[in-house]
Design an enzyme around this catalytic site. Structure first.
Site, PDB file in Angstrom:
ATOM      1  N   LYS A  65     -15.018  71.817  -0.048  1.00  0.00           N
ATOM      2  CA  LYS A  65     -14.946  70.988   1.162  1.00  0.00           C
ATOM      3  C   LYS A  65     -13.564  70.354   1.296  1.00  0.00           C
ATOM      4  CE  LYS A  65     -17.164  66.801  -0.812  1.00  0.00           C
ATOM      5  NZ  LYS A  65     -16.006  65.956  -0.759  1.00  0.00           N
TER       6      LYS A  65
ATOM      7  N   CYS B 258     -17.058  59.912  -1.042  1.00  0.00           N
ATOM      8  CA  CYS B 258     -17.655  61.215  -0.718  1.00  0.00           C
ATOM      9  C   CYS B 258     -19.181  61.214  -0.783  1.00  0.00           C
ATOM     10  CB  CYS B 258     -17.055  62.292  -1.617  1.00  0.00           C
ATOM     11  SG  CYS B 258     -15.323  62.607  -1.190  1.00  0.00           S
TER      12      CYS B 258
ATOM     13  N   ASP C  37     -18.349  66.541  -6.171  1.00  0.00           N
ATOM     14  CA  ASP C  37     -16.940  66.368  -6.583  1.00  0.00           C
ATOM     15  C   ASP C  37     -16.748  65.883  -8.020  1.00  0.00           C
ATOM     16  OD1 ASP C  37     -16.723  67.058  -3.937  1.00  0.00           O
ATOM     17  OD2 ASP C  37     -15.742  65.219  -3.290  1.00  0.00           O
TER      18      ASP C  37
ATOM     19  N   GLN D  77     -32.314  47.447   4.866  1.00  0.00           N
ATOM     20  CA  GLN D  77     -33.085  47.593   6.120  1.00  0.00           C
ATOM     21  C   GLN D  77     -34.232  48.590   5.925  1.00  0.00           C
ATOM     22  OE1 GLN D  77     -30.426  47.603   9.736  1.00  0.00           O
ATOM     23  NE2 GLN D  77     -28.825  47.826   8.191  1.00  0.00           N
TER      24      GLN D  77
ATOM     25  N   GLU E 130     -13.980  68.813  -3.687  1.00  0.00           N
ATOM     26  CA  GLU E 130     -13.014  68.477  -2.637  1.00  0.00           C
ATOM     27  C   GLU E 130     -11.693  69.167  -2.961  1.00  0.00           C
ATOM     28  OE1 GLU E 130     -12.475  64.292  -1.832  1.00  0.00           O
ATOM     29  OE2 GLU E 130     -10.730  64.641  -0.561  1.00  0.00           O
TER      30      GLU E 130
ATOM     31  N   VAL F 151     -19.223  61.606  -7.350  1.00  0.00           N
ATOM     32  CA  VAL F 151     -18.214  60.572  -7.113  1.00  0.00           C
ATOM     33  C   VAL F 151     -17.493  60.805  -5.781  1.00  0.00           C
ATOM     34  CG1 VAL F 151     -17.852  60.155  -9.550  1.00  0.00           C
ATOM     35  CG2 VAL F 151     -16.444  61.889  -8.415  1.00  0.00           C
TER      36      VAL F 151
HETATM   37  N1  TIU Z   1     -14.788  62.728  -3.810  1.00  0.00           N
HETATM   38  C1  TIU Z   1     -14.298  61.587  -3.332  1.00  0.00           C
HETATM   39  O1  TIU Z   1     -14.945  60.563  -3.334  1.00  0.00           O
HETATM   40  N2  TIU Z   1     -12.967  61.617  -2.884  1.00  0.00           N
HETATM   41  C2  TIU Z   1     -12.119  60.523  -2.931  1.00  0.00           C
HETATM   42  O2  TIU Z   1     -10.966  60.618  -2.554  1.00  0.00           O
HETATM   43  N3  TIU Z   1     -12.652  59.378  -3.438  1.00  0.00           N
HETATM   44  C3  TIU Z   1     -11.986  58.203  -3.695  1.00  0.00           C
HETATM   45  O3  TIU Z   1     -12.647  57.228  -4.049  1.00  0.00           O
HETATM   46  N4  TIU Z   1     -10.665  58.148  -3.580  1.00  0.00           N
END
Ligand code: TIU
Length: 223
Positions: free
Chosen positions: A130, A163, A25, A203, A73, A158
């Protein structure tokens, strides 16, 4: 031939022929002002730190002919694949599908939905669209990985605790060995980033391994 990556909680044995770099993403909608991340009330500049480290690992992965996969996304223009629960959640002025400075928020084909120029996919690199947080949910990612004989994932992108972590957990339950890039991931919340990385490798590796991009690059130099 496998190589050893200096990682936490202990060394990761990387087999580049069976490994894929999965970049999650890295879209304008998350990284640039006026997109989805911004609409959620976040300081999107927080995410830029991971671009350089991802770019370095990406260049090495390409040079070593490793499989590289990108995810985005987003949703269909008619929002048919958007759960009402995701659409309604939050008390924001701008929602998924609404018009913004980079086009409709988190919608396929809009400028904001695209991957940032620094990390643009090249021909031959699968791009997975996705609708959810995890890259395995409602996508053909697992089919693509199994068809190529992939058993190990290097996860970047990110956000670390959203995600990336959801994908890490999905991959772990599907039997993939996962290494998360600590400087190749980022969050709008630095403390969430740090704790998400701790959770991944606590862990003695409950979900997998964590390492800086440089550790992966130097290990791959031996191949
Ligand atoms: N790609 C992803 O992490 N989607 C989000 O909406 N992340 C947020 O931190 N909002």
């Amino acid at each position: 031939m496998s190589v050893t990556v200096q990682a936490r909680p202990y060394e990761f044995t990387l087999n580049p022929q069976q490994a894929a770099l999965v970049i999650i993403d890295m879209q304008r909608d998350f990284v640039e002002p006026g997109g989805f991340g911004d609409a959620l009330g976040n300081d999107v500049s927080q995410l830029r730190a991971c671009i350089g480290p991802i770019g370095a690992v990406l260049a090495t992965a390409r040079a070593k002919n490793m499989l590289v996969i990108h995810t985005r996304e987003g949703h269909r223009p008619d929002l048919a694949d958007l759960h009402g629960s995701k659409h309604r959640r939050g008390r924001f002025a701008t929602r998924i599908g609404d018009a913004g400075p980079m086009g409709r928020i988190l919608v396929h084909g809009e400028v904001g939905h695209g991957i940032i120029a620094e990390l643009s996919p090249i021909p031959g690199e699968p791009v997975i669209d996705k609708p959810g947080k995890g890259a395995f949910y409602a996508t053909d990612l697992e089919t693509i990985l199994r068809a190529r004989g992939i058993t190990q994932l290097i996860l970047a992108g990110v956000t670390t605790e959203v995600c990336v972590h959801t994908t890490l957990r999905e991959a772990n339950d599907r039997g993939f060995e996962c290494l998360v890039l600590e400087d190749g991931t980022a969050s709008y919340f630095p403390e969430f980033h740090r704790m998400a990385l701790e959770m991944a490798c606590a862990q003695d590796g409950i979900f997998g391994w964590v390492a800086p991009g440089a550790a992966v690059i130097s290990a791959l130099a031996h191949t």
